[in-house]
Design a protein around this motif. Structure first.
Motif, PDB file in Angstrom:
ATOM      1  N   VAL A  53       0.776  -1.022   0.180  1.00 52.43           N
ATOM      2  CA  VAL A  53       0.119  -0.057  -0.345  1.00 52.43           C
ATOM      3  C   VAL A  53       0.802   1.245   0.044  1.00 52.43           C
ATOM      4  N   TRP A  54       1.904   1.182   0.802  1.00 56.85           N
ATOM      5  CA  TRP A  54       2.730   2.535   0.931  1.00 56.85           C
ATOM      6  C   TRP A  54       3.641   2.589  -0.525  1.00 56.85           C
ATOM      7  N   ALA A  59       4.187   5.483  -5.561  1.00 53.94           N
ATOM      8  CA  ALA A  59       4.239   5.468  -7.054  1.00 53.94           C
ATOM      9  C   ALA A  59       3.100   6.570  -7.576  1.00 53.94           C
ATOM     10  N   ALA A  60       1.923   6.610  -6.712  1.00 53.38           N
ATOM     11  CA  ALA A  60       0.972   7.432  -7.402  1.00 53.38           C
ATOM     12  C   ALA A  60       1.176   8.895  -7.560  1.00 53.38           C
ATOM     13  N   GLY A  61       2.191   9.458  -6.438  1.00 50.50           N
ATOM     14  CA  GLY A  61       2.487  10.923  -6.603  1.00 50.50           C
ATOM     15  C   GLY A  61       2.727  11.288  -4.853  1.00 50.50           C
ATOM     16  N   PRO A  62       3.160  12.499  -4.990  1.00 49.23           N
ATOM     17  CA  PRO A  62       3.379  13.056  -3.418  1.00 49.23           C
ATOM     18  C   PRO A  62       2.289  13.166  -2.783  1.00 49.23           C
ATOM     19  N   GLN A  63       1.041  13.747  -3.324  1.00 51.89           N
ATOM     20  CA  GLN A  63      -0.299  13.867  -2.383  1.00 51.89           C
ATOM     21  C   GLN A  63      -0.654  12.599  -1.846  1.00 51.89           C
TER      22      GLN A  63
ATOM     23  N   THR B 121       7.059  -0.342  -7.621  1.00 49.62           N
ATOM     24  CA  THR B 121       8.463   0.126  -7.436  1.00 49.62           C
ATOM     25  C   THR B 121       8.969   0.326  -8.687  1.00 49.62           C
ATOM     26  N   LEU B 122       8.574  -0.163  -9.683  1.00 52.29           N
ATOM     27  CA  LEU B 122       9.242   0.025 -11.113  1.00 52.29           C
ATOM     28  C   LEU B 122       8.664   1.339 -11.554  1.00 52.29           C
ATOM     29  N   ARG B 123       7.578   1.603 -11.215  1.00 45.39           N
ATOM     30  CA  ARG B 123       6.916   2.895 -11.588  1.00 45.39           C
ATOM     31  C   ARG B 123       7.786   3.947 -10.864  1.00 45.39           C
ATOM     32  N   ILE B 124       8.169   3.817  -9.573  1.00 41.05           N
ATOM     33  CA  ILE B 124       8.912   4.711  -9.051  1.00 41.05           C
ATOM     34  C   ILE B 124      10.258   5.137  -9.643  1.00 41.05           C
ATOM     35  N   ALA B 125      10.656   3.727 -10.092  1.00 39.61           N
ATOM     36  CA  ALA B 125      12.083   3.701 -10.635  1.00 39.61           C
ATOM     37  C   ALA B 125      12.264   4.359 -11.997  1.00 39.61           C
ATOM     38  N   PHE B 126      11.243   4.117 -12.873  1.00 49.63           N
ATOM     39  CA  PHE B 126      11.160   4.555 -14.048  1.00 49.63           C
ATOM     40  C   PHE B 126      10.106   5.588 -14.555  1.00 49.63           C
ATOM     41  N   GLY B 127       9.422   6.035 -13.706  1.00 47.52           N
ATOM     42  CA  GLY B 127       8.523   7.114 -13.850  1.00 47.52           C
ATOM     43  C   GLY B 127       8.857   8.335 -14.105  1.00 47.52           C
ATOM     44  N   GLY B 128       8.194   9.316 -14.628  1.00 47.91           N
ATOM     45  CA  GLY B 128       8.864  10.575 -15.261  1.00 47.91           C
ATOM     46  C   GLY B 128       9.018  11.757 -13.914  1.00 47.91           C
TER      47      GLY B 128
END
Lengths: 141, 128
Positions: A53-54, A59-63, B121-128
């Protein structure tokens, strides 16, 4: 194991108490640590879901991340996180004890109690140490 | 079980399943446990080191190739170990027909959460 041939089971004529009757035994370090390892494993399975969840929130964004972070930072969130920290170190130390047993070492009653109390002591010390360190580092950042 | 005594060892073994892969569950539980010792300690140490930091610092940490790799390995070992452990708990306490369904539900949930975590994790690693 669960598919016993039916002809091996004798038909009970009356309902008998099933073994083991754990409720008649006085709790001992060995039995308490055994069930604690299982309970902490269950807690950590839920903690693993929390980790996902965290990560998903991050990944969804800072908000979204901020919402989850404030939930963790709340009074209830910190209690849950503290419980997860203790469950983690208890399961880790207990797991290492199990891995040592797998090498066919430490089965003497004396060794069992020494390693058992070592698991209790190390889990408490590591949990307190981790929280003291994180609060110290949080203030420093 | 008295009757079992008069049966040959082969007759008693028939129907209990193959002995060849009997240690598979046990071994996989140990393998993932050994993997989790360094991976989980790395994770906890990293979280402590990043206590009180903001979103950018956290993203920056997880974006490093080594951290991304460790996080994915952690998620695989963690959910595999959880699935194996939860299966044993279910097998010990659930004795109804729900046992089989519960084991499958736990297995599939663990796979689902592992994939969700890896994708995040991959979205964080390769996201814009």
């Amino acid at each position: 194991m669960d598919r016993k041939p039916a002809n091996l089971d004798s038909t009970p004529t009356q309902t008998r108490p099933l073994s083991p009757n754990i409720q008649i035994y006085r709790p001992q370090l060995t039995s308490v640590l055994s069930i604690a390892n299982r309970i902490s494993g269950l807690v950590l399975s839920l903690g693993a879901v929390g980790l996902v969840v965290w990560l998903t929130a991050a990944a969804a964004g800072p908000q979204t991340y901020r919402v989850v972070q404030s939930a963790i930072g709340s009074w209830a969130g910190r209690v849950v996180l503290f419980g997860c920290t203790f469950a983690f170190f208890l399961h880790l130390c207990g797991g290492i004890r199990h891995l040592v047993w797998d090498t066919v070492h430490g089965f003497e009653l004396r060794s069992i109690y020494i390693s058992g109390w070592a698991v209790v002591g190390a889990s408490v010390a590591l949990t307190v140490g981790a929280w003291v360190a994180s609060l110290f580092i949080a203030g420093w950042h | 079980m008295e009757r079992g005594r008069f049966r040959s060892p082969l007759a008693r073994a028939i129907g209990l399943g193959s002995a060849k892969k009997g240690a598979r569950h046990w071994f996989a539980e140990r393998l993932t446990a050994v993997a989790l010792v360094p991976l989980s300690l790395w994770f906890v140490a990293s979280i402590i080191a990043h206590a009180g930091t903001d979103y950018a610092a956290f993203i920056g940490w997880l974006r490093a190739p080594l951290a991304t790799s460790f996080m994915i390995l952690l998620l695989i070992a963690l959910f595999h170990h959880s699935a194996l452990g939860l299966q044993v708990v279910i097998e010990d306490y659930v004795h109804s027909d729900a046992k089989f369904a519960a084991v499958i539900a736990v297995r599939l949930s663990c796979y689902g959460f592992a994939v969700a975590g890896i994708v995040a994790t991959l979205r964080i690693a390769f996201g814009g």
